[in-house]
Scaffold this motif. Structure first.
Motif, PDB file in Angstrom:
ATOM      1  N   ASP A  79      -2.106 -10.137   3.083  1.00  0.00           N
ATOM      2  CA  ASP A  79      -2.895  -9.610   4.194  1.00  0.00           C
ATOM      3  C   ASP A  79      -4.368  -9.886   3.926  1.00  0.00           C
ATOM      4  O   ASP A  79      -4.823  -9.815   2.774  1.00  0.00           O
ATOM      5  CB  ASP A  79      -2.702  -8.100   4.355  1.00  0.00           C
ATOM      6  CG  ASP A  79      -1.378  -7.739   5.000  1.00  0.00           C
ATOM      7  OD1 ASP A  79      -1.184  -8.143   6.163  1.00  0.00           O
ATOM      8  OD2 ASP A  79      -0.558  -7.082   4.348  1.00  0.00           O
ATOM      9  N   ILE A  80      -5.095 -10.192   4.997  1.00  0.00           N
ATOM     10  CA  ILE A  80      -6.549 -10.344   4.922  1.00  0.00           C
ATOM     11  C   ILE A  80      -7.148  -9.326   5.880  1.00  0.00           C
ATOM     12  O   ILE A  80      -6.903  -9.381   7.097  1.00  0.00           O
ATOM     13  CB  ILE A  80      -6.995 -11.763   5.308  1.00  0.00           C
ATOM     14  CG1 ILE A  80      -6.328 -12.808   4.412  1.00  0.00           C
ATOM     15  CG2 ILE A  80      -8.511 -11.883   5.229  1.00  0.00           C
ATOM     16  CD1 ILE A  80      -6.624 -14.247   4.808  1.00  0.00           C
ATOM     17  N   LEU A  81      -7.908  -8.397   5.361  1.00  0.00           N
ATOM     18  CA  LEU A  81      -8.513  -7.379   6.214  1.00  0.00           C
ATOM     19  C   LEU A  81      -9.586  -8.003   7.103  1.00  0.00           C
ATOM     20  O   LEU A  81     -10.235  -8.976   6.712  1.00  0.00           O
ATOM     21  CB  LEU A  81      -9.135  -6.289   5.350  1.00  0.00           C
ATOM     22  CG  LEU A  81      -8.144  -5.331   4.689  1.00  0.00           C
ATOM     23  CD1 LEU A  81      -8.820  -4.564   3.569  1.00  0.00           C
ATOM     24  CD2 LEU A  81      -7.562  -4.371   5.715  1.00  0.00           C
ATOM     25  N   PRO A  82      -9.774  -7.474   8.312  1.00  0.00           N
ATOM     26  CA  PRO A  82     -10.826  -8.001   9.185  1.00  0.00           C
ATOM     27  C   PRO A  82     -12.185  -7.923   8.484  1.00  0.00           C
ATOM     28  O   PRO A  82     -12.576  -6.853   8.006  1.00  0.00           O
ATOM     29  CB  PRO A  82     -10.775  -7.064  10.400  1.00  0.00           C
ATOM     30  CG  PRO A  82      -9.373  -6.547  10.413  1.00  0.00           C
ATOM     31  CD  PRO A  82      -8.991  -6.407   8.972  1.00  0.00           C
ATOM     32  N   PRO A  83     -12.903  -9.032   8.390  1.00  0.00           N
ATOM     33  CA  PRO A  83     -14.196  -9.026   7.701  1.00  0.00           C
ATOM     34  C   PRO A  83     -15.203  -8.096   8.375  1.00  0.00           C
ATOM     35  O   PRO A  83     -15.167  -7.892   9.599  1.00  0.00           O
ATOM     36  CB  PRO A  83     -14.652 -10.484   7.793  1.00  0.00           C
ATOM     37  CG  PRO A  83     -13.403 -11.271   7.995  1.00  0.00           C
ATOM     38  CD  PRO A  83     -12.513 -10.386   8.814  1.00  0.00           C
ATOM     39  N   PHE A 104      -7.224   0.918   4.968  1.00  0.00           N
ATOM     40  CA  PHE A 104      -6.274   1.002   6.070  1.00  0.00           C
ATOM     41  C   PHE A 104      -6.540  -0.122   7.055  1.00  0.00           C
ATOM     42  O   PHE A 104      -7.668  -0.311   7.521  1.00  0.00           O
ATOM     43  CB  PHE A 104      -6.374   2.354   6.781  1.00  0.00           C
ATOM     44  CG  PHE A 104      -5.327   2.541   7.838  1.00  0.00           C
ATOM     45  CD1 PHE A 104      -3.988   2.705   7.492  1.00  0.00           C
ATOM     46  CD2 PHE A 104      -5.678   2.545   9.183  1.00  0.00           C
ATOM     47  CE1 PHE A 104      -3.017   2.872   8.461  1.00  0.00           C
ATOM     48  CE2 PHE A 104      -4.712   2.714  10.157  1.00  0.00           C
ATOM     49  CZ  PHE A 104      -3.375   2.878   9.800  1.00  0.00           C
ATOM     50  N   TYR A 105      -5.517  -0.890   7.368  1.00  0.00           N
ATOM     51  CA  TYR A 105      -5.594  -2.005   8.298  1.00  0.00           C
ATOM     52  C   TYR A 105      -5.104  -1.480   9.649  1.00  0.00           C
ATOM     53  O   TYR A 105      -3.906  -1.455   9.923  1.00  0.00           O
ATOM     54  CB  TYR A 105      -4.713  -3.150   7.789  1.00  0.00           C
ATOM     55  CG  TYR A 105      -4.916  -4.501   8.446  1.00  0.00           C
ATOM     56  CD1 TYR A 105      -5.576  -4.636   9.671  1.00  0.00           C
ATOM     57  CD2 TYR A 105      -4.426  -5.653   7.846  1.00  0.00           C
ATOM     58  CE1 TYR A 105      -5.758  -5.862  10.263  1.00  0.00           C
ATOM     59  CE2 TYR A 105      -4.601  -6.904   8.433  1.00  0.00           C
ATOM     60  CZ  TYR A 105      -5.253  -7.001   9.636  1.00  0.00           C
ATOM     61  OH  TYR A 105      -5.436  -8.236  10.231  1.00  0.00           O
ATOM     62  N   ALA A 106      -6.053  -1.065  10.498  1.00  0.00           N
ATOM     63  CA  ALA A 106      -5.699  -0.366  11.733  1.00  0.00           C
ATOM     64  C   ALA A 106      -4.860  -1.229  12.664  1.00  0.00           C
ATOM     65  O   ALA A 106      -3.922  -0.738  13.307  1.00  0.00           O
ATOM     66  CB  ALA A 106      -6.978   0.094  12.442  1.00  0.00           C
ATOM     67  N   VAL A 112      -3.481  -1.432   2.922  1.00  0.00           N
ATOM     68  CA  VAL A 112      -3.556  -2.712   2.232  1.00  0.00           C
ATOM     69  C   VAL A 112      -4.206  -2.504   0.868  1.00  0.00           C
ATOM     70  O   VAL A 112      -5.285  -1.907   0.770  1.00  0.00           O
ATOM     71  CB  VAL A 112      -4.364  -3.732   3.057  1.00  0.00           C
ATOM     72  CG1 VAL A 112      -4.638  -4.996   2.255  1.00  0.00           C
ATOM     73  CG2 VAL A 112      -3.631  -4.067   4.342  1.00  0.00           C
ATOM     74  N   ARG A 113      -3.540  -2.951  -0.171  1.00  0.00           N
ATOM     75  CA  ARG A 113      -4.112  -2.904  -1.523  1.00  0.00           C
ATOM     76  C   ARG A 113      -5.151  -4.017  -1.653  1.00  0.00           C
ATOM     77  O   ARG A 113      -4.894  -5.160  -1.315  1.00  0.00           O
ATOM     78  CB  ARG A 113      -3.008  -3.091  -2.553  1.00  0.00           C
ATOM     79  CG  ARG A 113      -3.462  -2.888  -4.001  1.00  0.00           C
ATOM     80  CD  ARG A 113      -2.335  -3.169  -4.965  1.00  0.00           C
ATOM     81  NE  ARG A 113      -1.919  -4.570  -4.913  1.00  0.00           N
ATOM     82  CZ  ARG A 113      -0.681  -4.976  -4.665  1.00  0.00           C
ATOM     83  NH1 ARG A 113       0.284  -4.108  -4.444  1.00  0.00           N
ATOM     84  NH2 ARG A 113      -0.387  -6.267  -4.621  1.00  0.00           N
ATOM     85  N   THR A 114      -6.324  -3.688  -2.163  1.00  0.00           N
ATOM     86  CA  THR A 114      -7.392  -4.680  -2.275  1.00  0.00           C
ATOM     87  C   THR A 114      -7.330  -5.346  -3.647  1.00  0.00           C
ATOM     88  O   THR A 114      -7.900  -4.865  -4.618  1.00  0.00           O
ATOM     89  CB  THR A 114      -8.769  -4.032  -2.054  1.00  0.00           C
ATOM     90  OG1 THR A 114      -8.944  -2.973  -3.010  1.00  0.00           O
ATOM     91  CG2 THR A 114      -8.876  -3.459  -0.654  1.00  0.00           C
TER      92      THR A 114
END
Length: 227
Positions: A79-83, A104-106, A112-114
């Motif tokens: 997963d890539i979180l929104p920048p 949290f990836y809404a 999501v683990r970073t």
């Protein structure tokens, strides 16, 4: 392990992002997204994540991160979180810290683990003074100040900071990735193996040895990946 990824964004794309930021001023205090401890050491501005500008720019940058073959090889992202976007000026800085372990990836309604942190620079180095990203690991402190459009990718477990910007403005996008391979050392070994396979294929083609190494690479991913 740190990785410099050139040209995640082109100069034209960076200029377009910067122009949109200038035309639609959505900067708010970065303390709004900081925890109690971070608020004491964080002094910057961030694009309002509730704004249409943020949604447009974040989606655009996320797509280009996803399309980077070097990022894919290095981070093996699940997963890539929104920048998000930050701006440092007028002695703005961010003291030593380690990023939160989970975000949290809404959009996907999941945590999501970073595992991996990433900064994409949107200001040229000569546009500001100070503002170096300092990343510490077992080999010491690494000073990072890259061309606009380039990115630095590094383990999110690293202690890091942004030095005060004493002149001009430092603008960047930043995000986190959860990797299919949780362990930093395993990811580094897989990345080095992948780069070696690419170099050997360029020299030797798909000979028996390169095919065997490629098989070994994918079997290691099968062994270590969390899907």
């Amino acid at each position: 392990m740190l990785l410099h990824v050139p040209n995640v964004l082109s100069k034209v794309q960076v200029q377009s992002i910067r122009q949109a930021m200038a035309e639609d001023n959505q900067w708010v205090s970065g303390k709004k997204t900081a925890g109690g401890q971070a608020q004491l050491i964080k002094d910057n501005l961030q694009i309002n994540t509730s704004s249409e500008l943020y949604q447009e720019l974040s989606t655009f940058v996320q797509q280009h991160i996803q399309s980077s073959l070097l990022v894919q090889s290095f981070a093996l992202p699940k997963d890539i979180l929104p920048p998000m976007f930050n701006r440092y000026e007028n002695s703005g800085h961010y003291g030593n810290h380690v990023d939160n372990a989970v975000h949290f990836y809404a959009e996907k309604n999941k945590s999501v683990r970073t595992d991996v942190s990433m900064t994409v620079f949107l200001s040229e180095p000569d546009e500001y003074e100070g503002g170096e990203l300092i990343i510490e690991d077992t080999y010491g402190a690494h000073e990072v100040k890259l061309d606009a459009g380039d990115a630095i990718v590094y383990p999110a477990t690293s202690l890091h900071r942004v030095e005060p910007v004493t002149q001009g403005a430092r603008i960047a996008a930043f995000t986190w990735l959860q990797s299919m391979v949780k362990d930093d050392w395993q990811r580094a070994m897989l990345f080095n193996l992948d780069m070696t396979i690419i170099q050997l294929r360029q020299k030797l083609g798909d000979c028996e040895e390169t095919v065997q190494l490629t098989s070994h690479y994918h079997n290691l991913i099968r062994q270590w990946a969390e899907l």
